[in-house]
Scaffold this motif. Structure first.
Motif, PDB file in Angstrom:
ATOM      1  N   MET A   1       0.999  -0.994   0.142  1.00 21.13           N
ATOM      2  CA  MET A   1      -0.090  -0.109   0.047  1.00 21.13           C
ATOM      3  C   MET A   1       0.959   1.235  -0.019  1.00 21.13           C
ATOM      4  O   MET A   1       1.946   1.482   0.837  1.00 21.13           O
ATOM      5  CB  MET A   1      -1.037   0.185   1.047  1.00 21.13           C
ATOM      6  N   SER A   2       0.674   2.246  -0.943  1.00 27.41           N
ATOM      7  CA  SER A   2       1.409   3.458  -0.955  1.00 27.41           C
ATOM      8  C   SER A   2       0.799   4.489   0.054  1.00 27.41           C
ATOM      9  O   SER A   2      -0.294   4.336   0.581  1.00 27.41           O
ATOM     10  CB  SER A   2       1.387   4.185  -2.188  1.00 27.41           C
ATOM     11  N   LEU A   3       1.420   5.676   0.297  1.00 25.81           N
ATOM     12  CA  LEU A   3       0.853   6.475   1.154  1.00 25.81           C
ATOM     13  C   LEU A   3      -0.251   7.236   0.546  1.00 25.81           C
ATOM     14  O   LEU A   3      -1.235   7.569   1.183  1.00 25.81           O
ATOM     15  CB  LEU A   3       1.775   7.831   1.355  1.00 25.81           C
ATOM     16  N   ASP A   4      -0.290   7.376  -0.801  1.00 24.79           N
ATOM     17  CA  ASP A   4      -1.544   7.761  -1.459  1.00 24.79           C
ATOM     18  C   ASP A   4      -2.839   6.844  -1.299  1.00 24.79           C
ATOM     19  O   ASP A   4      -3.988   7.470  -1.065  1.00 24.79           O
ATOM     20  CB  ASP A   4      -1.390   8.047  -2.822  1.00 24.79           C
ATOM     21  N   ALA A   5      -2.578   5.675  -1.448  1.00 28.71           N
ATOM     22  CA  ALA A   5      -3.404   4.704  -1.151  1.00 28.71           C
ATOM     23  C   ALA A   5      -4.109   4.627   0.387  1.00 28.71           C
ATOM     24  O   ALA A   5      -5.407   4.552   0.647  1.00 28.71           O
ATOM     25  CB  ALA A   5      -2.900   3.251  -1.447  1.00 28.71           C
ATOM     26  N   LEU A   6      -3.143   4.953   1.166  1.00 30.09           N
ATOM     27  CA  LEU A   6      -3.389   5.105   2.625  1.00 30.09           C
ATOM     28  C   LEU A   6      -4.280   6.256   2.719  1.00 30.09           C
ATOM     29  O   LEU A   6      -5.533   5.973   3.681  1.00 30.09           O
ATOM     30  CB  LEU A   6      -2.238   4.915   3.570  1.00 30.09           C
ATOM     31  N   ARG A   7      -3.835   7.333   2.144  1.00 32.40           N
ATOM     32  CA  ARG A   7      -4.744   8.477   2.185  1.00 32.40           C
ATOM     33  C   ARG A   7      -6.303   8.256   1.861  1.00 32.40           C
ATOM     34  O   ARG A   7      -7.093   8.911   2.425  1.00 32.40           O
ATOM     35  CB  ARG A   7      -3.827   9.784   1.610  1.00 32.40           C
ATOM     36  N   GLU A   8      -6.254   7.598   0.600  1.00 34.32           N
ATOM     37  CA  GLU A   8      -7.817   7.409   0.390  1.00 34.32           C
ATOM     38  C   GLU A   8      -8.614   6.551   0.978  1.00 34.32           C
ATOM     39  O   GLU A   8      -9.838   6.433   1.048  1.00 34.32           O
ATOM     40  CB  GLU A   8      -7.428   6.859  -1.048  1.00 34.32           C
ATOM     41  N   THR A   9      -7.787   5.623   2.028  1.00 35.66           N
ATOM     42  CA  THR A   9      -8.797   4.832   2.914  1.00 35.66           C
ATOM     43  C   THR A   9      -9.146   5.650   4.063  1.00 35.66           C
ATOM     44  O   THR A   9     -10.197   5.192   5.051  1.00 35.66           O
ATOM     45  CB  THR A   9      -8.072   3.679   3.667  1.00 35.66           C
ATOM     46  N   LEU A  10      -8.588   6.992   4.349  1.00 38.94           N
ATOM     47  CA  LEU A  10      -9.030   7.598   5.676  1.00 38.94           C
ATOM     48  C   LEU A  10     -10.451   8.355   5.507  1.00 38.94           C
ATOM     49  O   LEU A  10     -10.745   8.837   4.190  1.00 38.94           O
ATOM     50  CB  LEU A  10      -7.928   8.842   5.639  1.00 38.94           C
ATOM     51  N   PRO A  11     -11.445   8.375   6.201  1.00 41.78           N
ATOM     52  CA  PRO A  11     -12.713   8.885   6.313  1.00 41.78           C
ATOM     53  C   PRO A  11     -12.623  10.374   6.142  1.00 41.78           C
ATOM     54  O   PRO A  11     -11.500  10.963   6.394  1.00 41.78           O
ATOM     55  CB  PRO A  11     -13.388   8.461   7.645  1.00 41.78           C
ATOM     56  N   ALA A  12     -13.699  10.851   5.727  1.00 45.16           N
ATOM     57  CA  ALA A  12     -13.683  12.356   5.565  1.00 45.16           C
ATOM     58  C   ALA A  12     -13.503  13.154   6.892  1.00 45.16           C
ATOM     59  O   ALA A  12     -12.876  14.200   6.749  1.00 45.16           O
ATOM     60  CB  ALA A  12     -15.113  12.894   5.076  1.00 45.16           C
ATOM     61  N   TYR A  13     -13.772  12.746   7.892  1.00 50.42           N
ATOM     62  CA  TYR A  13     -13.533  13.207   9.050  1.00 50.42           C
ATOM     63  C   TYR A  13     -12.046  13.430   9.196  1.00 50.42           C
ATOM     64  O   TYR A  13     -11.571  14.397  10.189  1.00 50.42           O
ATOM     65  CB  TYR A  13     -14.165  12.838  10.236  1.00 50.42           C
ATOM     66  N   ALA A  14     -10.990  12.708   8.679  1.00 50.44           N
ATOM     67  CA  ALA A  14      -9.809  12.778   8.861  1.00 50.44           C
ATOM     68  C   ALA A  14      -9.197  13.495   7.621  1.00 50.44           C
ATOM     69  O   ALA A  14      -7.802  13.058   7.390  1.00 50.44           O
ATOM     70  CB  ALA A  14      -9.109  11.397   9.107  1.00 50.44           C
ATOM     71  N   LYS A  15      -9.899  14.424   7.027  1.00 49.64           N
ATOM     72  CA  LYS A  15      -9.439  14.926   5.738  1.00 49.64           C
ATOM     73  C   LYS A  15      -7.919  15.893   6.294  1.00 49.64           C
ATOM     74  O   LYS A  15      -7.093  15.850   5.395  1.00 49.64           O
ATOM     75  CB  LYS A  15     -10.268  16.176   5.066  1.00 49.64           C
ATOM     76  N   ALA A 165      -1.757  10.011  14.460  1.00 48.34           N
ATOM     77  CA  ALA A 165      -3.103  10.221  14.366  1.00 48.34           C
ATOM     78  C   ALA A 165      -3.687   9.362  13.303  1.00 48.34           C
ATOM     79  O   ALA A 165      -4.654   8.734  13.357  1.00 48.34           O
ATOM     80  CB  ALA A 165      -3.328  11.704  14.010  1.00 48.34           C
ATOM     81  N   VAL A 166      -2.920   9.360  12.175  1.00 47.68           N
ATOM     82  CA  VAL A 166      -3.231   8.342  10.740  1.00 47.68           C
ATOM     83  C   VAL A 166      -3.515   7.018  11.493  1.00 47.68           C
ATOM     84  O   VAL A 166      -4.545   6.156  11.186  1.00 47.68           O
ATOM     85  CB  VAL A 166      -2.451   8.486   9.781  1.00 47.68           C
ATOM     86  N   SER A 167      -2.428   6.436  12.382  1.00 42.37           N
ATOM     87  CA  SER A 167      -2.589   5.337  12.831  1.00 42.37           C
ATOM     88  C   SER A 167      -3.824   4.877  13.624  1.00 42.37           C
ATOM     89  O   SER A 167      -4.654   3.978  13.705  1.00 42.37           O
ATOM     90  CB  SER A 167      -1.111   4.742  13.553  1.00 42.37           C
ATOM     91  N   ARG A 168      -4.397   5.789  14.460  1.00 41.70           N
ATOM     92  CA  ARG A 168      -5.332   5.876  15.151  1.00 41.70           C
ATOM     93  C   ARG A 168      -6.648   5.882  14.459  1.00 41.70           C
ATOM     94  O   ARG A 168      -7.554   4.905  14.739  1.00 41.70           O
ATOM     95  CB  ARG A 168      -5.420   6.696  16.387  1.00 41.70           C
ATOM     96  N   VAL A 169      -6.863   6.576  13.610  1.00 41.26           N
ATOM     97  CA  VAL A 169      -7.988   6.476  12.849  1.00 41.26           C
ATOM     98  C   VAL A 169      -8.020   5.171  11.993  1.00 41.26           C
ATOM     99  O   VAL A 169      -9.174   4.610  12.064  1.00 41.26           O
ATOM    100  CB  VAL A 169      -7.881   7.553  11.596  1.00 41.26           C
ATOM    101  N   VAL A 170      -7.051   4.762  11.392  1.00 44.36           N
ATOM    102  CA  VAL A 170      -7.049   3.368  10.821  1.00 44.36           C
ATOM    103  C   VAL A 170      -7.206   2.139  11.808  1.00 44.36           C
ATOM    104  O   VAL A 170      -8.168   1.612  11.326  1.00 44.36           O
ATOM    105  CB  VAL A 170      -5.693   3.122  10.127  1.00 44.36           C
ATOM    106  N   ALA A 171      -6.770   2.402  12.861  1.00 47.20           N
ATOM    107  CA  ALA A 171      -6.947   1.256  13.767  1.00 47.20           C
ATOM    108  C   ALA A 171      -8.689   1.439  14.181  1.00 47.20           C
ATOM    109  O   ALA A 171      -9.090   0.346  14.438  1.00 47.20           O
ATOM    110  CB  ALA A 171      -6.233   1.386  15.231  1.00 47.20           C
TER     111      ALA A 171
END
Length: 177
Positions: A1-15, A165-171
């Protein structure tokens, strides 16, 4: 997974996190080794698989050497131990514990296999994630002794903050699914 792909998995509240992740991937205050080592060390300190894979993939694509990757992972490992130990000493009311030798093996700090300055920077980032004030101060002093600018130190802290923060959102999203 790339950073861009990771970014795309983040929900709108984590823009904001997504945008910060993108900005920090383009950070120029640090060398590429320092920057990508911070990403790898921070991701390993938290241990969320998708984030670890994305940070390692981005670091590899940017040319982070295997030695530097191992050094960043070593910073996460040793700070995982040291941050708990020294944070505990710092908050304990009984100062007697601060006079006792740690009696913990920490030889990787003296010989991390990469530039000492980079290892100190990665250790600072992990210490920020783990919340150890004593360790943050100790690493910042070493970085300043070697001439690192406040803005470069801040960049490492920003990377640690966003990866955390990204890790917490993904988890959290994985737990809710």
């Amino acid at each position: 997974m790339s950073l861009d792909a990771l970014r795309e998995t983040l929900p709108a509240y984590a823009k904001d996190l997504s945008l910060n992740l993108s900005t920090l991937a383009g950070e120029t205050l640090l060398t590429d080794q320092q920057k990508w080592g911070c990403f790898v060390a921070s991701a390993h300190a938290i241990g969320v698989p998708a984030v670890v894979k994305a940070c390692e993939a981005a670091a590899a694509e940017a040319g982070l050497s295997e030695e530097a990757k191992t050094g960043a992972k070593a910073a996460a490992a040793i700070m995982g131990m040291n941050n708990v130990y020294y944070r505990s000493l710092h908050i304990m009311q009984n100062a007697e514990y601060r006079t006792l030798p740690a009696r913990l093996r920490m030889s990787i700090i003296a010989n991390p296999g990469v530039e000492k300055l980079d290892f100190e920077l990665w250790s600072l980032a992990v210490s920020a994630i783990n919340g150890c004030g004593m360790c943050i101060d100790a690493h910042e002093v070493e970085l300043k002794k070697h001439g690192m600018a406040n803005t470069a130190i801040q960049a490492a802290l920003r990377i640690a903050s966003v990866v955390n923060a990204v890790s917490r959102v993904v988890a959290g999203e994985a737990a809710a699914a």
